[in-house]
Design a protein around this motif. Structure first.
Motif, PDB file in Angstrom:
ATOM      1  N   GLY A 183      -7.420  25.539  -0.031  1.00  0.00           N
ATOM      2  CA  GLY A 183      -7.253  24.143  -0.314  1.00  0.00           C
ATOM      3  C   GLY A 183      -5.932  23.618  -0.850  1.00  0.00           C
ATOM      4  O   GLY A 183      -5.316  22.688  -0.257  1.00  0.00           O
ATOM      5  N   LYS A 184      -5.249  24.518  -1.690  1.00  0.00           N
ATOM      6  CA  LYS A 184      -3.832  24.408  -2.015  1.00  0.00           C
ATOM      7  C   LYS A 184      -2.854  24.397  -0.921  1.00  0.00           C
ATOM      8  O   LYS A 184      -2.047  23.336  -0.843  1.00  0.00           O
ATOM      9  CB  LYS A 184      -3.550  25.391  -3.219  1.00  0.00           C
ATOM     10  N   THR A 185      -2.917  25.312  -0.149  1.00  0.00           N
ATOM     11  CA  THR A 185      -2.105  25.376   1.050  1.00  0.00           C
ATOM     12  C   THR A 185      -2.420  24.202   2.030  1.00  0.00           C
ATOM     13  O   THR A 185      -1.248  23.431   2.568  1.00  0.00           O
ATOM     14  CB  THR A 185      -2.269  26.749   1.534  1.00  0.00           C
ATOM     15  N   ALA A 186      -3.527  23.833   2.376  1.00  0.00           N
ATOM     16  CA  ALA A 186      -3.907  22.774   3.242  1.00  0.00           C
ATOM     17  C   ALA A 186      -3.238  21.356   2.739  1.00  0.00           C
ATOM     18  O   ALA A 186      -2.654  20.568   3.354  1.00  0.00           O
ATOM     19  CB  ALA A 186      -5.417  22.431   3.314  1.00  0.00           C
ATOM     20  N   GLY A 187      -3.381  21.366   1.102  1.00  0.00           N
ATOM     21  CA  GLY A 187      -2.965  20.098   0.697  1.00  0.00           C
ATOM     22  C   GLY A 187      -1.586  19.755   0.672  1.00  0.00           C
ATOM     23  O   GLY A 187      -0.849  18.804   1.068  1.00  0.00           O
ATOM     24  N   MET A 188      -0.668  21.182   0.553  1.00  0.00           N
ATOM     25  CA  MET A 188       0.794  21.128   0.747  1.00  0.00           C
ATOM     26  C   MET A 188       1.465  20.677   2.139  1.00  0.00           C
ATOM     27  O   MET A 188       2.157  19.768   2.364  1.00  0.00           O
ATOM     28  CB  MET A 188       1.354  22.289   0.164  1.00  0.00           C
ATOM     29  N   ALA A 189       0.484  21.308   3.073  1.00  0.00           N
ATOM     30  CA  ALA A 189       0.997  21.213   4.484  1.00  0.00           C
ATOM     31  C   ALA A 189       0.626  19.804   4.719  1.00  0.00           C
ATOM     32  O   ALA A 189       1.435  19.114   5.484  1.00  0.00           O
ATOM     33  CB  ALA A 189       0.262  22.015   5.238  1.00  0.00           C
ATOM     34  N   ARG A 190      -0.422  19.195   4.371  1.00  0.00           N
ATOM     35  CA  ARG A 190      -0.817  17.808   4.758  1.00  0.00           C
ATOM     36  C   ARG A 190       0.417  16.831   4.085  1.00  0.00           C
ATOM     37  O   ARG A 190       0.716  15.620   4.644  1.00  0.00           O
ATOM     38  CB  ARG A 190      -2.095  17.541   4.291  1.00  0.00           C
ATOM     39  N   ALA A 191       0.813  17.214   2.772  1.00  0.00           N
ATOM     40  CA  ALA A 191       1.682  16.305   2.320  1.00  0.00           C
ATOM     41  C   ALA A 191       3.226  16.215   2.864  1.00  0.00           C
ATOM     42  O   ALA A 191       4.012  15.386   2.916  1.00  0.00           O
ATOM     43  CB  ALA A 191       1.879  16.947   0.955  1.00  0.00           C
ATOM     44  N   MET A 192       3.318  17.401   3.658  1.00  0.00           N
ATOM     45  CA  MET A 192       4.536  17.452   4.605  1.00  0.00           C
ATOM     46  C   MET A 192       4.251  16.979   5.887  1.00  0.00           C
ATOM     47  O   MET A 192       5.342  16.806   6.645  1.00  0.00           O
ATOM     48  CB  MET A 192       5.033  18.884   4.638  1.00  0.00           C
ATOM     49  N   GLY A 193       3.130  16.452   6.322  1.00  0.00           N
ATOM     50  CA  GLY A 193       3.091  15.831   7.408  1.00  0.00           C
ATOM     51  C   GLY A 193       2.623  16.703   8.524  1.00  0.00           C
ATOM     52  O   GLY A 193       2.476  16.430   9.778  1.00  0.00           O
ATOM     53  N   LEU A 194       1.942  17.866   8.335  1.00  0.00           N
ATOM     54  CA  LEU A 194       1.441  19.039   8.972  1.00  0.00           C
ATOM     55  C   LEU A 194       0.191  18.788   9.290  1.00  0.00           C
ATOM     56  O   LEU A 194      -0.452  18.702   7.719  1.00  0.00           O
ATOM     57  CB  LEU A 194       1.988  20.275   8.576  1.00  0.00           C
ATOM     58  N   GLY A 195      -0.483  18.886  10.256  1.00  0.00           N
ATOM     59  CA  GLY A 195      -1.967  18.788  10.528  1.00  0.00           C
ATOM     60  C   GLY A 195      -2.317  20.404  10.197  1.00  0.00           C
ATOM     61  O   GLY A 195      -1.516  21.331  10.164  1.00  0.00           O
ATOM     62  N   VAL A 196      -3.638  20.443   9.857  1.00  0.00           N
ATOM     63  CA  VAL A 196      -4.244  21.768   9.384  1.00  0.00           C
ATOM     64  C   VAL A 196      -5.352  22.233  10.196  1.00  0.00           C
ATOM     65  O   VAL A 196      -6.272  21.483  10.444  1.00  0.00           O
ATOM     66  CB  VAL A 196      -4.451  21.899   8.090  1.00  0.00           C
ATOM     67  N   ASN A 197      -5.216  23.303  10.875  1.00  0.00           N
ATOM     68  CA  ASN A 197      -6.325  23.945  11.555  1.00  0.00           C
ATOM     69  C   ASN A 197      -6.688  25.196  10.645  1.00  0.00           C
ATOM     70  O   ASN A 197      -6.041  25.420   9.731  1.00  0.00           O
ATOM     71  CB  ASN A 197      -5.972  24.267  12.831  1.00  0.00           C
ATOM     72  N   ALA A 198      -7.890  25.806  11.223  1.00  0.00           N
ATOM     73  CA  ALA A 198      -8.041  27.149  10.553  1.00  0.00           C
ATOM     74  C   ALA A 198      -9.025  27.995  11.372  1.00  0.00           C
ATOM     75  O   ALA A 198      -9.733  27.612  12.453  1.00  0.00           O
ATOM     76  CB  ALA A 198      -9.042  26.803   9.349  1.00  0.00           C
ATOM     77  N   GLY A 199      -8.829  29.132  11.032  1.00  0.00           N
ATOM     78  CA  GLY A 199      -9.536  30.117  12.229  1.00  0.00           C
ATOM     79  C   GLY A 199      -9.390  31.554  11.579  1.00  0.00           C
ATOM     80  O   GLY A 199      -8.571  32.108  11.107  1.00  0.00           O
ATOM     81  N   HIS A 200     -10.621  32.155  11.825  1.00  0.00           N
ATOM     82  CA  HIS A 200     -10.953  33.759  11.514  1.00  0.00           C
ATOM     83  C   HIS A 200     -11.835  34.108  10.669  1.00  0.00           C
ATOM     84  O   HIS A 200     -12.001  33.739   9.432  1.00  0.00           O
ATOM     85  CB  HIS A 200      -9.685  34.532  11.140  1.00  0.00           C
ATOM     86  N   ASP A 201     -13.073  34.543  11.256  1.00  0.00           N
ATOM     87  CA  ASP A 201     -14.162  35.102  10.443  1.00  0.00           C
ATOM     88  C   ASP A 201     -14.884  33.816  10.146  1.00  0.00           C
ATOM     89  O   ASP A 201     -15.527  33.973   8.679  1.00  0.00           O
ATOM     90  CB  ASP A 201     -13.890  36.203   9.446  1.00  0.00           C
TER      91      ASP A 201
END
Length: 248
Positions: A183-201
């Motif tokens: 959640g923390k990493t996703a929040g920083m990425a979004r704040a920079m204008g990066l979309g967030v995907n996720a995957g694996h297991d």
């Protein structure tokens, strides 16, 4: 809006490749998945073609174009010149670059964006000309500095590697800690204008908590767990179960 679901067909292709026979068909299973509501299909055509074959790509492209034009084709792989040419020819809506060695059985880490920023910038610039969205595989605990380097490549999104989270299926306390850092990493990425995907297991059991931890999650790409569930519930029923799980 819940995250979109892209069904990774590698496990289907791996089962097919155990025999010199055309079944199970990646296009038939892909068609069932899309008809059941999946938003897209993902493949990772490795150089040894041990699961998805290069010859599968035109067939999947045609399936989407002819029958499900609203769906997306996502191709992932290590950015060799051969892979870039393969991706360009297939004209996917999304290209996901992963740092895997060709001999790895599966993805198990994200990019070191600081170390590979210049290389990735050049690859992203080339692939952007195709009109595809570009995503980069990212560690679940990437630092702000690492994410800034990812942003500097010109990519549109990062895909968070959720393997460590998926490995916590029998340890709820550890899973909670993994969710916190995702959640923390996703929040920083979004704040920079990066979309967030996720995957694996990712599974029906662990998707709801992930969706709640990352409310801006754009897409999940799921293969192994989904294919395993499809043996029990069928592909269509499994896709519907995963779509429901994504609602949190």
């Amino acid at each position: 809006m819940p995250a979109q679901l892209s069904v990774n067909l590698n496990a289907v292709a791996l089962l097919r490749n155990r025999r010199d026979l055309p079944w199970p068909s990646v296009t038939v299973l892909g068609r069932i998945a899309l008809a059941a509501g999946a938003h897209g299909l993902t493949v990772h055509p490795r150089p040894d073609q041990r699961h998805t074959r290069f010859s599968d790509l035109p067939d999947i492209r045609a399936l989407i174009d002819d029958e499900f034009p609203q769906a997306e084709f996502n191709i992932e792989g290590y950015p060799t010149d051969d892979f870039l040419a393969l991706a360009e020819a297939a004209e996917p809506e999304q290209i996901t670059l992963v740092p895997d060695d060709p001999e790895q059985p599966t993805s198990d880490h994200g990019w070191d964006f600081l170390a590979h920023r210049d290389m990735l910038k050049a690859k992203v610039a080339r692939l952007t000309k195709t009109g595809a969205r570009i995503s980069l595989f990212c560690d679940p605990d990437a630092s702000e500095e690492q994410l800034e380097a990812a942003k500097a490549t010109g990519a549109d999104r990062v895909e968070l590697y959720t393997g460590p989270y998926g490995a916590c299926h029998d340890d709820s306390a550890k899973a909670a800690r993994e969710l916190e850092r995702l959640g923390k990493t996703a929040g920083m990425a979004r704040a920079m204008g990066l979309g967030v995907n996720a995957g694996h297991d990712l599974t029906v059991a662990n998707l709801p908590a992930l969706a709640r931890a990352i409310p801006t999650l754009a897409e999940v790409s799921i293969g192994h767990g989904l294919a395993a569930d499809a043996l029990e519930h069928g592909m269509a029923g499994t896709v519907r179960r995963y779509l429901k799980a994504l609602q949190g």
